[in-house]
Scaffold this active site. Structure first.
Site, mmCIF file in Angstrom:
data_model
loop_
_atom_site.group_PDB
_atom_site.id
_atom_site.type_symbol
_atom_site.label_atom_id
_atom_site.label_comp_id
_atom_site.label_asym_id
_atom_site.label_seq_id
_atom_site.Cartn_x
_atom_site.Cartn_y
_atom_site.Cartn_z
ATOM 1 N N GLU A 1 -49.530 -13.516 -39.716
ATOM 2 C CA GLU A 1 -49.726 -13.930 -41.104
ATOM 3 C C GLU A 1 -48.731 -15.044 -41.380
ATOM 4 O O GLU A 1 -47.518 -14.863 -41.226
ATOM 5 C CB GLU A 1 -49.530 -12.764 -42.080
ATOM 6 C CG GLU A 1 -50.674 -11.758 -42.003
ATOM 7 C CD GLU A 1 -50.663 -10.727 -43.123
ATOM 8 O OE1 GLU A 1 -49.583 -10.471 -43.700
ATOM 9 O OE2 GLU A 1 -51.746 -10.174 -43.424
ATOM 10 N N HIS B 1 -56.341 -16.432 -49.842
ATOM 11 C CA HIS B 1 -56.233 -15.339 -48.869
ATOM 12 C C HIS B 1 -56.821 -14.049 -49.441
ATOM 13 O O HIS B 1 -57.607 -13.366 -48.786
ATOM 14 C CB HIS B 1 -54.767 -15.125 -48.473
ATOM 15 C CG HIS B 1 -54.540 -13.906 -47.626
ATOM 16 N ND1 HIS B 1 -54.996 -13.816 -46.320
ATOM 17 C CD2 HIS B 1 -53.930 -12.726 -47.893
ATOM 18 C CE1 HIS B 1 -54.653 -12.626 -45.823
ATOM 19 N NE2 HIS B 1 -54.019 -11.953 -46.758
ATOM 20 N N ARG C 1 -54.755 -5.313 -37.411
ATOM 21 C CA ARG C 1 -55.856 -5.201 -38.380
ATOM 22 C C ARG C 1 -56.660 -3.915 -38.239
ATOM 23 O O ARG C 1 -57.166 -3.389 -39.236
ATOM 24 C CB ARG C 1 -56.800 -6.401 -38.222
ATOM 25 C CG ARG C 1 -56.155 -7.747 -38.481
ATOM 26 C CD ARG C 1 -55.595 -7.849 -39.871
ATOM 27 N NE ARG C 1 -54.985 -9.167 -40.086
ATOM 28 C CZ ARG C 1 -54.182 -9.444 -41.108
ATOM 29 N NH1 ARG C 1 -53.875 -8.500 -41.994
ATOM 30 N NH2 ARG C 1 -53.665 -10.639 -41.250
ATOM 31 N N GLU D 1 -46.526 -16.890 -43.589
ATOM 32 C CA GLU D 1 -45.905 -16.633 -44.887
ATOM 33 C C GLU D 1 -44.584 -17.386 -44.962
ATOM 34 O O GLU D 1 -44.070 -17.889 -43.969
ATOM 35 C CB GLU D 1 -45.611 -15.132 -45.065
ATOM 36 C CG GLU D 1 -46.826 -14.243 -44.870
ATOM 37 C CD GLU D 1 -46.628 -12.814 -45.390
ATOM 38 O OE1 GLU D 1 -45.629 -12.571 -46.109
ATOM 39 O OE2 GLU D 1 -47.472 -11.962 -45.073
ATOM 40 N N GLU E 1 -58.821 -14.398 -40.968
ATOM 41 C CA GLU E 1 -59.631 -15.336 -41.754
ATOM 42 C C GLU E 1 -60.176 -16.474 -40.898
ATOM 43 O O GLU E 1 -61.339 -16.859 -41.036
ATOM 44 C CB GLU E 1 -58.789 -15.931 -42.885
ATOM 45 C CG GLU E 1 -58.319 -14.913 -43.902
ATOM 46 C CD GLU E 1 -57.165 -15.471 -44.712
ATOM 47 O OE1 GLU E 1 -57.416 -16.184 -45.699
ATOM 48 O OE2 GLU E 1 -56.004 -15.208 -44.347
ATOM 49 N N LYS F 1 -48.125 -2.921 -40.353
ATOM 50 C CA LYS F 1 -47.267 -4.057 -40.686
ATOM 51 C C LYS F 1 -45.809 -3.835 -40.301
ATOM 52 O O LYS F 1 -45.036 -4.782 -40.299
ATOM 53 C CB LYS F 1 -47.295 -4.288 -42.206
ATOM 54 C CG LYS F 1 -48.673 -4.515 -42.774
ATOM 55 C CD LYS F 1 -49.046 -5.966 -42.666
ATOM 56 C CE LYS F 1 -50.286 -6.258 -43.491
ATOM 57 N NZ LYS F 1 -50.571 -7.688 -43.485
ATOM 58 N N THR G 1 -41.622 -8.127 -38.007
ATOM 59 C CA THR G 1 -41.764 -9.270 -38.907
ATOM 60 C C THR G 1 -40.766 -10.314 -38.423
ATOM 61 O O THR G 1 -39.571 -10.031 -38.343
ATOM 62 C CB THR G 1 -41.440 -8.882 -40.364
ATOM 63 O OG1 THR G 1 -42.274 -7.790 -40.757
ATOM 64 C CG2 THR G 1 -41.664 -10.048 -41.314
ATOM 65 N N ASP H 1 -45.635 -12.241 -40.639
ATOM 66 C CA ASP H 1 -45.809 -10.814 -40.909
ATOM 67 C C ASP H 1 -46.883 -10.273 -39.958
ATOM 68 O O ASP H 1 -48.039 -10.115 -40.317
ATOM 69 C CB ASP H 1 -46.220 -10.636 -42.375
ATOM 70 C CG ASP H 1 -46.363 -9.183 -42.769
ATOM 71 O OD1 ASP H 1 -45.694 -8.335 -42.142
ATOM 72 O OD2 ASP H 1 -47.132 -8.887 -43.692
ATOM 73 N N GLN I 1 -54.606 -1.249 -39.809
ATOM 74 C CA GLN I 1 -54.589 -1.503 -41.252
ATOM 75 C C GLN I 1 -55.884 -1.036 -41.912
ATOM 76 O O GLN I 1 -55.872 -0.373 -42.949
ATOM 77 C CB GLN I 1 -54.389 -3.005 -41.492
ATOM 78 C CG GLN I 1 -54.295 -3.410 -42.956
ATOM 79 C CD GLN I 1 -54.048 -4.917 -43.138
ATOM 80 O OE1 GLN I 1 -53.850 -5.638 -42.159
ATOM 81 N NE2 GLN I 1 -54.065 -5.373 -44.366
ATOM 82 N N ASP J 1 -43.253 -7.510 -49.575
ATOM 83 C CA ASP J 1 -44.248 -8.526 -49.229
ATOM 84 C C ASP J 1 -45.278 -8.617 -50.343
ATOM 85 O O ASP J 1 -45.863 -7.603 -50.735
ATOM 86 C CB ASP J 1 -44.919 -8.180 -47.897
ATOM 87 C CG ASP J 1 -45.620 -9.385 -47.283
ATOM 88 O OD1 ASP J 1 -45.324 -10.523 -47.684
ATOM 89 O OD2 ASP J 1 -46.473 -9.180 -46.398
HETATM 90 MN MN MN Z 1 -48.176 -10.000 -45.243
#
Ligand code: MN
Length: 426
Positions: free
Chosen positions: A210, A144, A248, A212, A374, A264, A268, A244, A251, A137
């Site tokens: 996420e 971002h 948080r 992606e 975000e 993570k 996925t 993904d 993380q 990834d």
């Molecule tokens: Mn990611």
């Protein structure tokens, strides 16, 4: 190489709605089996139908292509087909385009073959299309990286010193890659909600998506051999949507110094149809200007981006979906070719079936931010759904759906959906 299969004027004898993601100009590849029973086989999509390529292969439809005699379409994954290379992929897409166009009666007028080869999409269970080897990834959206960097380190130090010089990435986990429709379990993990207290173990309270996109490696490279950026796209079979999923709070506590780990690797989600670069070619465009210029081994000629509109929707359990963001693949600072060339530049051998994802795709506006982190700015500015409910992170029972498409003149080349529902923690 795509020949006239990309002609915007082409129409199929199969009815295709103007907003369908699967017109005759797309012809993606996937794997499915009839819900009525049967073995997994390689498929394509047209309108609201799925084409069984194993049946077409047996009928002799691909006898003039490099796939003839390989049995690649009788496999439970796309890997054997992906390994054959771009000439084979293009030849099959062109053969399908010819069979499906409105002036060709070969399949249209063969009721017995048509019955077996063309199945209503809702009669087919789509599966994870690829036996995914390694999953990498990247972190290729400047917007971002700037947003996240600003949140965690302040606006002055938002981008790390390496960011404008190389596509930052990390090695992910392939075992937990799942196909759209599969449910996702809220992870347990270690967090430290209070900096003055010891860490705790329990269900994550900050599950996020996420937005992606990812690409699959077709033919790989030998260990020790770099891939020149100008040749990188010949190794790319096609693209999918990628969610993904991220925890948080896990993380935040675990990521230093080696990057994300358990935050993570629990799930996925990818979309089931792989759209080829041939089909995307009419939508190629320039990415953002790169300043400073990358080092020579990352400098490519020509445009490396694609104009792919992206959206994320969230539906509470039993409720209607609200659109959370609108972004575009073309916002990414680093191209797929640069990511691939960088990945192989130290001698790392990429293999057929590897998945390389872009990283969260955020854009320049507030509503183009590609993650809840975000959009709701760490939970400080919760989003209001159409139902009036608020969200600072994904709640149990929420379904998150990514979608994306290229808008042509009167048709769309799309990716379908990448969807998953969050279940409560065990
Ligand atoms: Mn990611």
């Amino acid at each position: 190489m795509a020949g006239d299969a990309n002609d915007p004027k082409l129409r199929s004898w199969v009815e295709v709605a103007a907003n369908s993601h699967f017109p005759i100009q797309n012809l993606p590849f996937g794997v499915g089996c009839p819900k009525a029973g049967g073995e997994l086989r390689v498929c394509s999509a047209i309108g609201d139908f799925v084409l069984d390529l194993a049946v077409l292969d047996e009928s002799g439809a691909f006898d003039e292509t490099p796939v003839a005699g390989t049995e690649a379409f009788h496999e439970p994954t796309l890997n054997a087909f992906m390994a054959l290379g771009r000439e084979a992929w293009s030849a099959i897409r062109q053969a399908l385009s010819r069979l499906l166009r409105d002036d060709c009666g070969e399949l249209r007028d063969d009721a017995e073959l048509r019955e077996r080869a063309l199945l209503p999409a809702d009669a087919v269970e789509l599966q994870l299309p690829v036996d995914v080897g390694d999953y990498t990834d990247f972190y290729s959206s400047r917007e971002h990286a700037t947003n996240v960097g600003t949140m965690f380190r302040g606006a002055e130090n938002a981008l790390m010193p390496n960011w404008l010089h190389l596509p930052v990435g990390y090695h992910g986990r392939s075992s937990s890659i799942i196909v759209s429709g599969a449910q996702v379990r809220r992870p347990q993990g270690q967090t430290r909600p209070d900096d003055a207290q010891p860490p705790v173990f329990g269900a994550s309270r900050m599950v996020d998506f996420e937005l992606e996109m990812g690409f699959f490696i077709g033919p790989g490279n030998a260990s020790g051999d770099a891939v020149p950026v100008g040749e990188a796209e010949s190794h790319i079979f096609g693209m999918v949507l990628v969610n993904d999923w991220s925890a948080r709070d896990i993380q935040k506590w675990e990521y230093q110094p080696l990057g994300p780990f358990l935050a993570k690797n629990f799930a996925t989600t990818i979309s089931p149809w792989v759209v080829t670069l041939d089909a995307l070619e009419p939508f190629r465009c320039a990415g953002p200007a790169q300043e400073p210029a990358p080092l020579e081994n990352l400098c490519g000629d020509g445009d490396g981006a694609f104009d792919i509109a992206l959206e994320v929707w969230l539906a509470p359990d039993g409720g209607d979906a609200t659109r959370l963001c609108q972004s575009n693949f073309r916002y990414l600072y680093w191209s797929m070719a640069q990511q691939l060339a960088h990945h192989a530049s130290g001698g790392c051998n990429l293999r057929t079936g590897d998945l390389l994802a872009s990283g969260t795709i955020s854009g320049p506006t507030d509503d183009s931010r590609g993650s809840m982190l975000e959009l709701a700015w760490r939970g400080e500015q919760p989003l209001t759904l159409d139902s009036g409910e608020q969200r600072g992170s994904i709640q149990d029972g929420d379904t998150v759906t990514l979608t994306g498409w290229c808008q042509g003149d009167g048709y769309r080349v799309g990716f379908g959906e990448c969807s998953g529902k969050l279940l409560p923690a065990h």
